[in-house]
Write an enzyme that holds these catalytic residues in place. Sequence first.
Site, PDB file in Angstrom:
ATOM      1  N   SER A  51       0.830  -1.214   0.000  1.00 52.49           N
ATOM      2  CA  SER A  51       0.000   0.000   0.000  1.00 52.49           C
ATOM      3  C   SER A  51       0.863   1.262   0.000  1.00 52.49           C
ATOM      4  O   SER A  51       1.997   1.266   0.485  1.00 52.49           O
ATOM      5  CB  SER A  51      -0.904   0.024   1.230  1.00 52.49           C
ATOM      6  OG  SER A  51      -1.678  -1.146   1.297  1.00 52.49           O
TER       7      SER A  51
HETATM    8  N1  SAM Z   1      -0.929  -4.483   3.803  1.00 49.61           N
HETATM    9  C1  SAM Z   1      -0.139  -4.891   2.675  1.00 49.61           C
HETATM   10  C2  SAM Z   1       1.253  -4.372   2.738  1.00 49.61           C
HETATM   11  O1  SAM Z   1       1.577  -3.622   3.662  1.00 49.61           O
HETATM   12  O2  SAM Z   1       2.042  -4.753   1.858  1.00 49.61           O
HETATM   13  C3  SAM Z   1      -0.758  -4.524   1.368  1.00 49.61           C
HETATM   14  C4  SAM Z   1      -1.971  -5.264   1.074  1.00 49.61           C
HETATM   15  S1  SAM Z   1      -2.511  -5.346  -0.576  1.00 49.61           S
HETATM   16  C5  SAM Z   1      -3.037  -3.709  -0.896  1.00 49.61           C
HETATM   17  C6  SAM Z   1      -4.018  -6.250  -0.267  1.00 49.61           C
HETATM   18  C7  SAM Z   1      -3.790  -7.693   0.083  1.00 49.61           C
HETATM   19  O3  SAM Z   1      -5.031  -8.245   0.505  1.00 49.61           O
HETATM   20  C8  SAM Z   1      -3.317  -8.530  -1.076  1.00 49.61           C
HETATM   21  O4  SAM Z   1      -2.108  -9.149  -0.762  1.00 49.61           O
HETATM   22  C9  SAM Z   1      -4.435  -9.559  -1.257  1.00 49.61           C
HETATM   23  O5  SAM Z   1      -4.000 -10.829  -1.698  1.00 49.61           O
HETATM   24  C10 SAM Z   1      -5.024  -9.595   0.128  1.00 49.61           C
HETATM   25  N2  SAM Z   1      -6.386 -10.127   0.236  1.00 49.61           N
HETATM   26  C11 SAM Z   1      -7.437  -9.953  -0.597  1.00 49.61           C
HETATM   27  N3  SAM Z   1      -8.508 -10.616  -0.122  1.00 49.61           N
HETATM   28  C12 SAM Z   1      -8.137 -11.209   1.030  1.00 49.61           C
HETATM   29  C13 SAM Z   1      -8.799 -12.021   1.995  1.00 49.61           C
HETATM   30  N4  SAM Z   1     -10.093 -12.386   1.898  1.00 49.61           N
HETATM   31  N5  SAM Z   1      -8.089 -12.465   3.059  1.00 49.61           N
HETATM   32  C14 SAM Z   1      -6.790 -12.136   3.212  1.00 49.61           C
HETATM   33  N6  SAM Z   1      -6.097 -11.373   2.331  1.00 49.61           N
HETATM   34  C15 SAM Z   1      -6.771 -10.910   1.265  1.00 49.61           C
END
Ligand code: SAM
Length: 204
Positions: A51
């Site tokens: 992010s």
């Molecule tokens: N917080 C992270 C970082 O600091 O790098 C960035 C997150 S990225 C914007 C969003 C993440 O949410 C992705 O890696 C995606 O695979 C994950 N995601 C999407 N749906 C999800 C779910 N139901 N449970 C867990 N992770 C999920």
Amino acid sequence: MIADLRGRDITDERVLEAMARVPRELFVLPPERNLAYADRPLSIGYGQTISQPAMVAIMCQATGVREGDRVLDVGSGSGYQAAVLAELGGDVHTIERIPELVELARKNLRAAGYERVFTHVGDGSLGLPEHAPYDAVVVAAAAPSAPPALYEQLAPGGRLVVPVGGPDGQLLELVVRSPEGPARVSTVPCRFVPLVGAEGFPAV
Ligand code: SAM
């Protein structure tokens, strides 16, 4: 990066100090290390991103995480947000649906010295009930509405921050668990990848 964030309404000095302590270059892919401190999301593979720092700061500020708070980070990605939450003093569990990214987050967190952040593979739209209740839940992916399971896993007074809306854009929603039921405030516009899961969007 910190000076930039200060100029963008991030007023909580604890959040700014926590972010200054986390080496973001250890959470981005090697070809993009020169962009580690730019205020933008970067690819981490599998169609996902680390992010934008301003968004991480806004979400941490909204949840007000303090020393000893139990925290659930949904969407581990690179592990960066989990590291910032740990720097704020949280006891952090982080959950990610893509197993390869859980490995990446685990490796990054270990390399940066965050041995006490616990990583899990699974559908974070359903939370992580075995470690609930949480004082704060931070969701880094966009949901159609605040997932009820995440609200249910909050401690009294606990705070959930989640982007709510469709693929073209969302509003960051802060939901506080109160005796009268959920108290909601919509804050800033944002744009996140979808939360894919039982209480998110279907996989495509
Ligand atoms: N917080 C992270 C970082 O600091 O790098 C960035 C997150 S990225 C914007 C969003 C993440 O949410 C992705 O890696 C995606 O695979 C994950 N995601 C999407 N749906 C999800 C779910 N139901 N449970 C867990 N992770 C999920």
